[in-house]
Design an enzyme around this catalytic site. Structure first.
Site, PDB file in Angstrom:
ATOM      1  N   HIS A 167      75.391 -11.202  81.367  1.00 52.96           N
ATOM      2  CA  HIS A 167      74.711 -12.594  80.700  1.00 52.96           C
ATOM      3  C   HIS A 167      73.489 -11.856  80.125  1.00 52.96           C
ATOM      4  O   HIS A 167      72.521 -11.720  80.724  1.00 52.96           O
ATOM      5  CB  HIS A 167      74.662 -13.467  81.834  1.00 52.96           C
ATOM      6  CG  HIS A 167      74.163 -14.552  81.390  1.00 52.96           C
ATOM      7  ND1 HIS A 167      73.440 -15.760  82.265  1.00 52.96           N
ATOM      8  CD2 HIS A 167      73.643 -15.334  79.982  1.00 52.96           C
ATOM      9  CE1 HIS A 167      72.805 -16.843  81.706  1.00 52.96           C
ATOM     10  NE2 HIS A 167      72.999 -16.497  80.157  1.00 52.96           N
ATOM     11  N   ASP A 202      76.634 -21.754  84.900  1.00 54.05           N
ATOM     12  CA  ASP A 202      75.508 -20.991  85.578  1.00 54.05           C
ATOM     13  C   ASP A 202      74.145 -21.557  85.893  1.00 54.05           C
ATOM     14  O   ASP A 202      73.626 -22.354  84.991  1.00 54.05           O
ATOM     15  CB  ASP A 202      75.316 -19.824  84.671  1.00 54.05           C
ATOM     16  CG  ASP A 202      74.415 -18.751  85.427  1.00 54.05           C
ATOM     17  OD1 ASP A 202      73.969 -18.536  86.576  1.00 54.05           O
ATOM     18  OD2 ASP A 202      74.175 -17.600  84.272  1.00 54.05           O
ATOM     19  N   ASP A 225      72.480 -10.529  85.316  1.00 57.51           N
ATOM     20  CA  ASP A 225      71.725 -11.160  84.654  1.00 57.51           C
ATOM     21  C   ASP A 225      70.662 -10.248  83.680  1.00 57.51           C
ATOM     22  O   ASP A 225      69.757  -9.567  84.278  1.00 57.51           O
ATOM     23  CB  ASP A 225      70.939 -12.338  85.434  1.00 57.51           C
ATOM     24  CG  ASP A 225      71.895 -13.239  85.709  1.00 57.51           C
ATOM     25  OD1 ASP A 225      72.279 -14.183  84.774  1.00 57.51           O
ATOM     26  OD2 ASP A 225      72.211 -13.538  86.751  1.00 57.51           O
ATOM     27  N   MET A 259      70.301 -12.736  78.365  1.00 59.69           N
ATOM     28  CA  MET A 259      69.023 -13.505  78.179  1.00 59.69           C
ATOM     29  C   MET A 259      68.263 -12.986  77.473  1.00 59.69           C
ATOM     30  O   MET A 259      67.037 -12.709  77.942  1.00 59.69           O
ATOM     31  CB  MET A 259      68.523 -14.307  79.387  1.00 59.69           C
ATOM     32  CG  MET A 259      69.673 -15.176  79.896  1.00 59.69           C
ATOM     33  SD  MET A 259      69.455 -15.659  81.697  1.00 59.69           S
ATOM     34  CE  MET A 259      70.262 -14.280  82.264  1.00 59.69           C
TER      35      MET A 259
HETATM   36  C1  DX5 Z   1      69.595 -17.791  85.709  1.00 61.85           C
HETATM   37  C2  DX5 Z   1      70.631 -16.636  85.654  1.00 61.85           C
HETATM   38  C3  DX5 Z   1      71.764 -17.194  86.726  1.00 61.85           C
HETATM   39  C4  DX5 Z   1      71.269 -17.194  88.291  1.00 61.85           C
HETATM   40  C5  DX5 Z   1      71.723 -18.220  89.058  1.00 61.85           C
HETATM   41  O1  DX5 Z   1      68.847 -17.974  84.387  1.00 61.85           O
HETATM   42  O2  DX5 Z   1      71.395 -16.879  84.568  1.00 61.85           O
HETATM   43  O3  DX5 Z   1      72.850 -16.347  86.635  1.00 61.85           O
HETATM   44  O4  DX5 Z   1      71.235 -16.002  88.839  1.00 61.85           O
HETATM   45  O5  DX5 Z   1      71.183 -18.099  90.238  1.00 61.85           O
HETATM   46  P1  DX5 Z   1      71.337 -19.671  91.151  1.00 61.85           P
HETATM   47  O6  DX5 Z   1      72.855 -19.544  91.450  1.00 61.85           O
HETATM   48  O7  DX5 Z   1      70.684 -19.116  92.424  1.00 61.85           O
HETATM   49  O8  DX5 Z   1      70.742 -20.850  90.559  1.00 61.85           O
HETATM   50 ZN    ZN Z   2      73.367 -15.746  84.569  1.00 66.08          ZN
END
Ligand code: DX5
Ligand code: ZN
Length: 229
Positions: free
Chosen positions: A67, A176, A36, A69
């Site tokens: 990923h 996710d 992330d 963001m």
């Molecule tokens: C949140 C991330 C996720 C996060 C998910 O913005 O994109 O990938 O790590 O974490 P959990 O599984 O704990 O919700």
């Molecule tokens: Zn993610």
């Protein structure tokens, strides 16, 4: 019939001072490592960037699923593919020129992912599907691990599955956020085939066993037993 279910543990819930060890803990059980990348602008959190992805690429055996963001993915996404990420997902809400950027990711040798926040309609992006190898539907507002799964996304998972077509096709459907033993079955039943889980994996005492349990639950829900006559 073999149902394809892929598991991508999210390193966001791992110990950042021991990333290589945490990656090794799931290397036999999982299919991908979900990384992330957050910039403190697109989401209110700051995490991993390109230098850490380059280091992980050297030290982790699983393929990296990055990923992004971040704002301005058009500028930064191809660099993650060049750094060795096998999949790079950009967010639809942040991309200025998604066709160009998705093509640049593919040209750099990675699969191209398109991510949608919970409030973003999938229908608006149907025309982009030929440019996409994976659609990521966020099941929490992005930015933090450990949030509660948003059931309101389930109808969108079903609609996305209809748009994409059958499972085992070329476009994967990833979920996710808040994916746990309690929620993964609902996602799989709705049509998801790739599952990111952070807290449910690295927050457990045995990350590899947690991945295996999640896979079993997802496969069972993807493949419901036929109803009795
Ligand atoms: C949140 C991330 C996720 C996060 C998910 O913005 O994109 O990938 O790590 O974490 P959990 O599984 O704990 O919700
Ligand atoms: Zn993610």
């Amino acid at each position: 019939m073999l149902v394809s279910v892929q598991l991508a543990p999210s390193l966001l819930a791992a110990d950042f001072a021991r990333l290589a060890d945490e990656a090794a803990a799931v290397s036999e059980a999982a299919d991908w490592l979900h990384v992330d990348v957050m910039d403190g602008h697109f989401v209110p959190n700051l995490t991993i960037g390109l230098p850490v992805v380059e280091a992980l690429h050297k030290h982790a055996s699983l393929p990296l699923d990055c990923h992004l963001m971040i704002e301005d993915p058009d500028r930064w996404a191809p660099g993650y593919a060049e750094a060795g990420a096998r999949n790079v997902t950009i967010h639809a809400e942040a991309a200025g020129a998604p066709v160009r950027t998705l093509r640049a990711i593919r040209a750099a040798g990675a699969r191209a992912g398109l991510g949608l926040n919970p409030g973003t309609a999938v229908e608006s992006y149907a025309d982009l599907l030929p440019e996409v190898d994976m659609l990521l539907l966020m099941t929490v507002e992005p930015g933090f691990g450990g949030q509660h799964f948003l059931d309101l996304v389930l109808p969108k998972i079903r609609r996305a599955r209809e748009l994409i077509g059958r499972r085992e096709g070329s476009v994967w459907l990833q979920v996710d956020g808040g994916v746990t033993a309690q929620t993964i079955g609902r996602c799989a039943e709705a049509g998801a085939d790739m599952f990111v889980a952070g807290t449910a994996v690295f927050g457990s005492g045995d990350p590899a066993a947690a991945v295996t349990d999640l896979r079993t639950l997802a496969a069972a829900a993807s493949h419901p037993a036929p109803r009795p006559e």
